[in-house]
Motif scaffolding. Structure first.
Motif, short mmCIF file in Angstrom:
data_model
loop_
_atom_site.label_atom_id
_atom_site.label_comp_id
_atom_site.label_asym_id
_atom_site.label_seq_id
_atom_site.Cartn_x
_atom_site.Cartn_y
_atom_site.Cartn_z
N ASP A 30 0.81 -1.23 0.00
CA ASP A 30 0.00 0.00 0.00
C ASP A 30 0.84 1.28 0.00
OD1 ASP A 30 -2.24 -1.57 -0.16
OD2 ASP A 30 -3.05 -1.01 1.80
N PRO A 31 1.88 1.39 0.84
CA PRO A 31 2.68 2.63 0.81
C PRO A 31 3.37 2.85 -0.55
CG PRO A 31 3.13 1.40 2.82
CD PRO A 31 2.29 0.52 1.96
N ILE A 32 3.74 1.78 -1.21
CA ILE A 32 4.37 1.90 -2.54
C ILE A 32 3.34 2.44 -3.53
CG2 ILE A 32 5.45 0.65 -4.46
CD1 ILE A 32 6.51 -1.34 -2.27
N ILE A 33 2.17 1.83 -3.54
CA ILE A 33 1.09 2.27 -4.43
C ILE A 33 0.77 3.74 -4.16
CG2 ILE A 33 -1.35 1.98 -5.06
CD1 ILE A 33 -0.99 -1.04 -4.29
N GLU A 34 0.59 4.08 -2.89
CA GLU A 34 0.17 5.43 -2.52
C GLU A 34 1.24 6.48 -2.86
OE1 GLU A 34 -0.88 4.81 1.59
OE2 GLU A 34 -2.64 3.61 1.01
N SER A 35 2.50 6.11 -2.75
CA SER A 35 3.56 7.09 -3.05
C SER A 35 3.83 7.22 -4.54
CB SER A 35 4.85 6.73 -2.31
OG SER A 35 5.42 5.55 -2.84
N LYS A 36 3.62 6.17 -5.30
CA LYS A 36 3.97 6.19 -6.72
C LYS A 36 2.83 6.60 -7.64
CE LYS A 36 8.17 4.68 -5.99
NZ LYS A 36 9.31 5.57 -6.14
N ARG A 37 1.59 6.35 -7.26
CA ARG A 37 0.47 6.60 -8.18
C ARG A 37 0.27 8.07 -8.52
NH1 ARG A 37 -4.28 4.79 -4.05
NH2 ARG A 37 -4.06 6.53 -2.59
N SER A 38 0.74 8.96 -7.66
CA SER A 38 0.55 10.39 -7.93
C SER A 38 1.72 10.99 -8.70
CB SER A 38 0.35 11.14 -6.61
OG SER A 38 1.47 10.97 -5.79
N LEU A 39 2.77 10.21 -8.93
CA LEU A 39 3.90 10.70 -9.70
C LEU A 39 3.55 10.78 -11.19
CD1 LEU A 39 6.81 8.58 -8.15
CD2 LEU A 39 6.17 10.94 -7.60
N ASN A 40 4.20 11.67 -11.88
CA ASN A 40 4.05 11.72 -13.33
C ASN A 40 4.58 10.41 -13.90
OD1 ASN A 40 4.93 12.09 -16.11
ND2 ASN A 40 4.48 14.25 -15.80
N PRO A 41 3.76 9.71 -14.72
CA PRO A 41 4.22 8.42 -15.25
C PRO A 41 5.55 8.53 -16.00
CG PRO A 41 1.95 8.87 -15.92
CD PRO A 41 2.43 10.06 -15.16
N TRP A 42 5.78 9.66 -16.65
CA TRP A 42 7.02 9.80 -17.42
C TRP A 42 8.22 9.99 -16.51
CZ3 TRP A 42 6.49 7.56 -21.71
CH2 TRP A 42 5.24 7.53 -22.32
#
Length: 143
Positions: A95-107
């Motif tokens: 969950d912390p990985i998902i929550e920290s990465k999902r808001s990053l710009n995909p590029w």
């Protein structure tokens, strides 16, 4: 190093969590998040899932997961399936990985997974290794 999950289960869990949290992700984001999840498990000499990543043009990809969600193109995946469950212990890791990465710009995530000398870069080799498997050891050692 055998896992209790498949990449499809981990992907389904990730997609469902993002939809339930009101922050759906694209297939590109999903692939990167799965990579970060696998990398995290590998640092503990475990695997999140047994499936292998392949070196594709835009980074590490799990083909089965990619094709499952490819109909969404670059749009957010908006179909959730509650059949994809993982243990509470694994949720504490994932969950912390998902929550920290999902808001990053995909590029930005693409740029990160394409770092010179990284697992994708060493496998892809400017296209010579297109669709070649990125070894789990290489992912773990990529720092």
């Amino acid at each position: 190093m055998s896992s209790k999950y498949s990449a499809e289960i981990m992907a389904g869990y990730t997609v469902s969590k993002c939809i339930n949290d009101g922050l759906p992700i694209s297939n590109l984001q999903l692939q990167k998040i799965l990579y970060y999840i696998q990398k995290r498990y590998l640092t503990d000499n475990k695997t999140a899932f047994d499936d292998d990543f392949e070196a594709w043009q835009f980074g590490p990809v799990i083909p089965l997961v990619y094709y499952k969600y490819s109909g969404f193109g670059a749009m957010p995946i908006d179909i959730s399936d509650s059949n994809y469950e993982i243990s509470l212990i694994d949720m504490d890791i994932v969950d912390p990985i998902i929550e920290s990465k999902r808001s990053l710009n995909p590029w930005d995530m693409v740029k990160d997974t394409h770092k010179p000398g990284g697992a994708w870069d060493r496998t892809y080799q400017n296209g010579k290794g297109n669709h070649k498997i990125i070894s789990k050891k290489m992912i773990k050692d990529a720092g």
